[in-house]
Scaffold this active site. Sequence first.
Site, PDB file in Angstrom:
ATOM      1  CE  LYS A  31      -3.092   0.413   3.429  1.00  0.00           C
ATOM      2  NZ  LYS A  31      -2.865   1.624   4.237  1.00  0.00           N
ATOM      3  CD  GLN A 180       0.334   8.354   7.358  1.00  0.00           C
ATOM      4  OE1 GLN A 180      -0.263   9.210   7.992  1.00  0.00           O
ATOM      5  NE2 GLN A 180      -0.184   7.168   7.118  1.00  0.00           N
ATOM      6  CG  ASP A 331       0.282   0.036   9.546  1.00  0.00           C
ATOM      7  OD1 ASP A 331      -0.128   0.876  10.371  1.00  0.00           O
ATOM      8  OD2 ASP A 331       0.680   0.336   8.406  1.00  0.00           O
ATOM      9  CE  LYS A 358      -0.334   4.351  12.889  1.00  0.00           C
ATOM     10  NZ  LYS A 358       0.409   5.053  11.843  1.00  0.00           N
ATOM     11  NE  ARG A 362      -5.248   0.014  12.995  1.00  0.00           N
ATOM     12  CZ  ARG A 362      -4.630   0.114  11.831  1.00  0.00           C
ATOM     13  NH1 ARG A 362      -3.305   0.200  11.790  1.00  0.00           N
ATOM     14  NH2 ARG A 362      -5.306   0.108  10.701  1.00  0.00           N
TER      15      ARG A 362
HETATM   16  C1  S3P Z   1       2.460   4.721   6.228  1.00  0.00           C
HETATM   17  C2  S3P Z   1       2.978   5.114   7.409  1.00  0.00           C
HETATM   18  C3  S3P Z   1       2.453   4.686   8.712  1.00  0.00           C
HETATM   19  C4  S3P Z   1       1.471   3.535   8.603  1.00  0.00           C
HETATM   20  C5  S3P Z   1       0.545   3.683   7.440  1.00  0.00           C
HETATM   21  C6  S3P Z   1       1.325   3.784   6.141  1.00  0.00           C
HETATM   22  C7  S3P Z   1       3.065   5.231   4.983  1.00  0.00           C
HETATM   23  O1  S3P Z   1       1.819   5.788   9.323  1.00  0.00           O
HETATM   24  O2  S3P Z   1       0.730   3.386   9.788  1.00  0.00           O
HETATM   25  O3  S3P Z   1      -0.341   2.582   7.348  1.00  0.00           O
HETATM   26  O4  S3P Z   1       2.825   4.646   3.895  1.00  0.00           O
HETATM   27  O5  S3P Z   1       3.825   6.203   5.061  1.00  0.00           O
HETATM   28  P1  S3P Z   1       2.682   6.857  10.174  1.00  0.00           P
HETATM   29  O6  S3P Z   1       3.786   7.296   9.310  1.00  0.00           O
HETATM   30  O7  S3P Z   1       1.785   8.023  10.492  1.00  0.00           O
HETATM   31  O8  S3P Z   1       3.120   6.115  11.395  1.00  0.00           O
END
Ligand code: S3P
Length: 448
Positions: A31, A180, A331, A358, A362
């Site tokens: 993803k 993120q 995750d 999340k 969770r």
């Molecule tokens: C992700 C970063 C994670 C993860 C999310 C996907 C990404 O979140 O929980 O499902 O693709 O950058 P955080 O960076 O906020 O921890």
Amino acid sequence: MPELTQSSQPTPLESRALGPLSGKARVPGDKSISHRALILGALSVGETTISGLLEGEDVLNTAKSMQALGARVERTGDFAWKVWGTGVGGFAQPKAALDFGNSGTGCRLVMGAVAGCPISAVFDGDASLRSRPMRRVLDPLALMGAKVTAGGEGGRLPLTLQGARDPVPITYRTPVASAQIKSAVLLAGLAAPGVTTVIEQEASRDHTELMLKHFGAEITCEPEGSHGRRIVLSGQPELHGARVVVPADPSSAAFPLVAALIVEGSEIVLSDVMTNPLRTGLFTTLREMGGSIEETDVRGDAGEPMAQLRVRASRLRGVEVPPERAPSMIDEYLVLAVAAAYAEGTTIMRGLQELRVKESDRLEATAAMLRVNGVKVEISGDDLIVEGRGHVPGGGLVATHMDHRIAMSALVMGLAADKPVKVDDTAFIATSFPDFIPMMRALGADLS
Ligand code: S3P
């Protein structure tokens, strides 16, 4: 572009013990990499070819938003997509609100990409996404010159983001380990003149950095402190379209993998699973618990390693999971908690504060999922403590709270439980793993 199937009726499902699981499967594309391939394709000049894209609702929403921002996005076959981008800073003003559905990643990364363009865009999502914090991304983007011009009360969606006409490069220390936040700053930094630096105290998944390099950006990553990284990006590169092969998602592989470990006599093979070390904390932990997970056919593409995993049912024992491992398995705690319930002894998972923000809270939802199925569990501060008794009584109804991973974890738990486990709604599984139910059935799971 495929239509999203948003059902208004909840679709409950029950899972129960049957025989061992066996066979070979390829879970869908990763993803995180799928979102990034579409976004970087849209910020590049020329053609990007993506194979193995995850065609789940989260990623399809990102594809739509790239189209709304002026990129050409086409599906050319099963999981095969092409993107022709606008170039860095070249997004067009979208005519309607960008709707990211359930996806925090799509929303926050696109906020970063929009922040570097002189346009304004409305960001929105479903009830789960509307309840999640956006200030963590909006704060650094404001330092770079982007502004929220409407909405955004309490740092929540819906909101209108006005991108910067002249984005300012910054040096930013992320307050929490979050790929993120890091990615949003880097994507905005693409349009800024000079050098954008992100410093993280704990390294988070580095797919944005690896893929930026693959698309032609000048970017370096150096260690910082004992677990952190310093990422330095030179602004205003000419990104060129690239070929992206999306490996199978380790966060999705986690579900059949834990199922095979806990259902007696099982042996399954999962192919092409991405094994980037910043994503494999679950595999490390399950091996420490005594899980048999063998890696073969190790390969790589564009800096992302992958392997075939052979998983055999195993007697698991409780372990302590250190807080610094959290970013590499953030995750996966839900499904690890399921494995912990089937283990002998106590498993202590430390430093899980990020689980509270999340798709659902969770930490609370995991505890509730176990408790309602007769497992002894405790939350102590930001730690989750599960008393493993080697078996799970089951018989509970699990509330999924619009969270795909709760639904899949609960269904996995039911596959070896004394009594069936029911989930109230499986609709959100489509956000990340649309074929989860048929794939699990093909491996021998009883889901009905
Ligand atoms: C992700 C970063 C994670 C993860 C999310 C996907 C990404 O979140 O929980 O499902 O693709 O950058 P955080 O960076 O906020 O921890």
